[in-house]
Scaffold this motif. Sequence first.
Motif, PDB file in Angstrom:
ATOM      1  N   LYS A  53      20.911 -20.716  -5.446  1.00 42.95           N
ATOM      2  CA  LYS A  53      20.515 -20.799  -4.216  1.00 42.95           C
ATOM      3  C   LYS A  53      19.548 -19.800  -3.821  1.00 42.95           C
ATOM      4  CE  LYS A  53      23.324 -18.935  -1.024  1.00 42.95           C
ATOM      5  NZ  LYS A  53      24.427 -18.596  -0.295  1.00 42.95           N
ATOM      6  N   ARG A  54      18.423 -20.141  -3.492  1.00 45.90           N
ATOM      7  CA  ARG A  54      17.227 -19.074  -3.111  1.00 45.90           C
ATOM      8  C   ARG A  54      17.005 -18.896  -1.792  1.00 45.90           C
ATOM      9  NH1 ARG A  54      11.489 -20.966  -5.132  1.00 45.90           N
ATOM     10  NH2 ARG A  54      11.858 -22.171  -3.300  1.00 45.90           N
ATOM     11  N   THR A  55      17.025 -17.705  -1.212  1.00 48.31           N
ATOM     12  CA  THR A  55      16.967 -17.305   0.191  1.00 48.31           C
ATOM     13  C   THR A  55      15.981 -16.724   0.304  1.00 48.31           C
ATOM     14  OG1 THR A  55      19.696 -17.386   0.519  1.00 48.31           O
ATOM     15  CG2 THR A  55      18.334 -16.245   2.011  1.00 48.31           C
ATOM     16  N   ARG A  56      14.991 -17.136   1.395  1.00 43.60           N
ATOM     17  CA  ARG A  56      13.838 -16.357   1.467  1.00 43.60           C
ATOM     18  C   ARG A  56      14.067 -15.566   2.830  1.00 43.60           C
ATOM     19  NH1 ARG A  56       9.159 -16.393   4.854  1.00 43.60           N
ATOM     20  NH2 ARG A  56       7.322 -15.667   3.751  1.00 43.60           N
ATOM     21  N   LEU A  57      14.195 -14.230   2.971  1.00 45.57           N
ATOM     22  CA  LEU A  57      14.595 -13.342   4.050  1.00 45.57           C
ATOM     23  C   LEU A  57      13.612 -13.140   4.750  1.00 45.57           C
ATOM     24  CD1 LEU A  57      16.004 -10.338   1.913  1.00 45.57           C
ATOM     25  CD2 LEU A  57      17.278 -12.333   2.839  1.00 45.57           C
ATOM     26  N   ALA A  58      14.126 -13.472   6.157  1.00 47.29           N
ATOM     27  CA  ALA A  58      13.034 -13.311   7.393  1.00 47.29           C
ATOM     28  C   ALA A  58      12.530 -11.981   7.641  1.00 47.29           C
ATOM     29  CB  ALA A  58      14.000 -13.854   8.579  1.00 47.29           C
ATOM     30  N   ASN A  59      13.531 -10.878   7.359  1.00 46.33           N
ATOM     31  CA  ASN A  59      13.180  -9.496   7.255  1.00 46.33           C
ATOM     32  C   ASN A  59      13.469  -8.830   6.129  1.00 46.33           C
ATOM     33  OD1 ASN A  59      12.403  -9.619  10.403  1.00 46.33           O
ATOM     34  ND2 ASN A  59      14.457 -10.320  10.565  1.00 46.33           N
ATOM     35  N   PRO A  60      12.322  -9.129   4.994  1.00 43.50           N
ATOM     36  CA  PRO A  60      13.094  -8.303   3.778  1.00 43.50           C
ATOM     37  C   PRO A  60      12.739  -6.802   3.830  1.00 43.50           C
ATOM     38  CG  PRO A  60      11.050  -9.472   3.666  1.00 43.50           C
ATOM     39  CD  PRO A  60      11.545  -9.814   4.955  1.00 43.50           C
ATOM     40  N   PRO A  61      13.782  -6.251   3.155  1.00 44.06           N
ATOM     41  CA  PRO A  61      13.372  -4.642   2.912  1.00 44.06           C
ATOM     42  C   PRO A  61      12.066  -4.334   2.708  1.00 44.06           C
ATOM     43  CG  PRO A  61      15.417  -5.275   1.936  1.00 44.06           C
ATOM     44  CD  PRO A  61      14.750  -6.493   2.174  1.00 44.06           C
ATOM     45  N   MET A  62      11.547  -3.246   2.875  1.00 45.47           N
ATOM     46  CA  MET A  62      10.058  -2.887   2.633  1.00 45.47           C
ATOM     47  C   MET A  62       9.750  -2.602   0.971  1.00 45.47           C
ATOM     48  SD  MET A  62       8.577  -0.480   5.534  1.00 45.47           S
ATOM     49  CE  MET A  62       6.920  -0.510   5.000  1.00 45.47           C
ATOM     50  N   ASP A  63      10.925  -2.122   0.392  1.00 43.24           N
ATOM     51  CA  ASP A  63      10.818  -1.897  -0.927  1.00 43.24           C
ATOM     52  C   ASP A  63      11.629  -2.849  -1.946  1.00 43.24           C
ATOM     53  OD1 ASP A  63      13.237  -1.472  -0.365  1.00 43.24           O
ATOM     54  OD2 ASP A  63      13.673   0.725  -1.067  1.00 43.24           O
ATOM     55  N   ALA A  64      11.793  -4.076  -1.473  1.00 41.28           N
ATOM     56  CA  ALA A  64      12.430  -5.214  -2.413  1.00 41.28           C
ATOM     57  C   ALA A  64      11.609  -6.419  -2.005  1.00 41.28           C
ATOM     58  CB  ALA A  64      13.848  -5.368  -1.719  1.00 41.28           C
ATOM     59  N   SER A  65      12.085  -7.589  -2.989  1.00 39.33           N
ATOM     60  CA  SER A  65      11.583  -8.784  -2.924  1.00 39.33           C
ATOM     61  C   SER A  65      12.051  -9.491  -1.433  1.00 39.33           C
ATOM     62  CB  SER A  65      12.011  -9.681  -3.936  1.00 39.33           C
ATOM     63  OG  SER A  65      11.925 -10.920  -3.839  1.00 39.33           O
ATOM     64  N   ALA A  66      11.014 -10.514  -1.150  1.00 37.92           N
ATOM     65  CA  ALA A  66      11.435 -11.350  -0.026  1.00 37.92           C
ATOM     66  C   ALA A  66      12.351 -12.256  -0.249  1.00 37.92           C
ATOM     67  CB  ALA A  66       9.982 -12.097   0.526  1.00 37.92           C
ATOM     68  N   TYR A  67      12.842 -12.565  -1.500  1.00 35.27           N
ATOM     69  CA  TYR A  67      13.790 -13.608  -1.813  1.00 35.27           C
ATOM     70  C   TYR A  67      15.184 -12.947  -2.689  1.00 35.27           C
ATOM     71  CZ  TYR A  67       9.953 -16.727  -1.476  1.00 35.27           C
ATOM     72  OH  TYR A  67       8.867 -17.562  -1.244  1.00 35.27           O
ATOM     73  N   THR A  68      16.286 -13.612  -2.265  1.00 32.59           N
ATOM     74  CA  THR A  68      17.445 -13.373  -3.075  1.00 32.59           C
ATOM     75  C   THR A  68      17.886 -14.529  -3.824  1.00 32.59           C
ATOM     76  OG1 THR A  68      19.170 -13.848  -1.141  1.00 32.59           O
ATOM     77  CG2 THR A  68      18.105 -11.509  -1.320  1.00 32.59           C
ATOM     78  N   TYR A  69      18.867 -14.201  -4.788  1.00 32.48           N
ATOM     79  CA  TYR A  69      19.122 -15.454  -5.698  1.00 32.48           C
ATOM     80  C   TYR A  69      20.749 -15.372  -5.982  1.00 32.48           C
ATOM     81  CZ  TYR A  69      14.096 -16.091  -6.630  1.00 32.48           C
ATOM     82  OH  TYR A  69      12.956 -16.141  -6.490  1.00 32.48           O
TER      83      TYR A  69
END
Length: 277
Positions: A95-111
């Motif tokens: 499950k790949r999630t594209r974050l609407a508000n990702p942290p500034m020091d991290a990827s825009a995706y979580t898995y």
Amino acid sequence: MKAHTFLKSILLFLCLLSFIGCKKDEPKDEMQIISMSISEETGITYDLFDTNKEYPIECMLVMEEDAPRVWQPMTFGTIKGFTYEKGHSYELKVKRTRLANPPMDASAYTYELVQILEDRIITEPDEPTDTDKEIHSEADIEYQELCPYEKYAINPEEIRIDKAGNLFDANGSALLPYEDKRIYLENILDKADANWNLFNKIPYMAYYAYVFSPLTDEIRLVRVSGGGPMLKNVIPADEYQELLDRVWGEEVMKYSLIIVNIYKQGLQKVEFTVRLK
């Protein structure tokens, strides 16, 4: 009094509608179930703040279904619920999630792991010895079909050493100490090459290298997985000391590496030089 209460109710209702409208306009995370391949070979990545790329980090190599033919680095532990084991290749559903508000020091995706579709163990040969008894010269190395092939470039191509044993590149910039320095093999194969998929499969992946030294007739076999061989394995401590003790002048020492696959079949010859700073 009743009119005043009614007006307050109207205003409260309008505020509530406005709040709901704002909520609807807020960006939302986007989730997708995708297939992902994970190589049995590891790669190299760098911390976000390591802008000079001085501290390489070993990582997984992954290929997502909507980016075929592209192996991307991914740090261990990125896929929630999945533990990577070296020497295994995997086919996953995640499950790949594209974050609407990702942290500034991290990827825009979580898995997050959904299912392991395949877990294939790549059988490794025995640990390499210092000398391969069957290899007495470069002519003894059998090459893999279609090889030698220009897939890898070596970095750095030149190492300079001062009398104190400190390492520098050709431009005079300091390198990591001898004990920590790795000689990197960079995959320069053009993704548009017709053989790109084939040359990223096991028979064409760098796993070992035969080292041909200018100071000895001994042929050493070293591991190159993890991005490339460690300098201390290519040039052992006693030989490194011999380099420091020599009166070089303008003499240049050339080291040759014949990269071989997991089956010890040749892939490509690369070279780097060592000179006194």
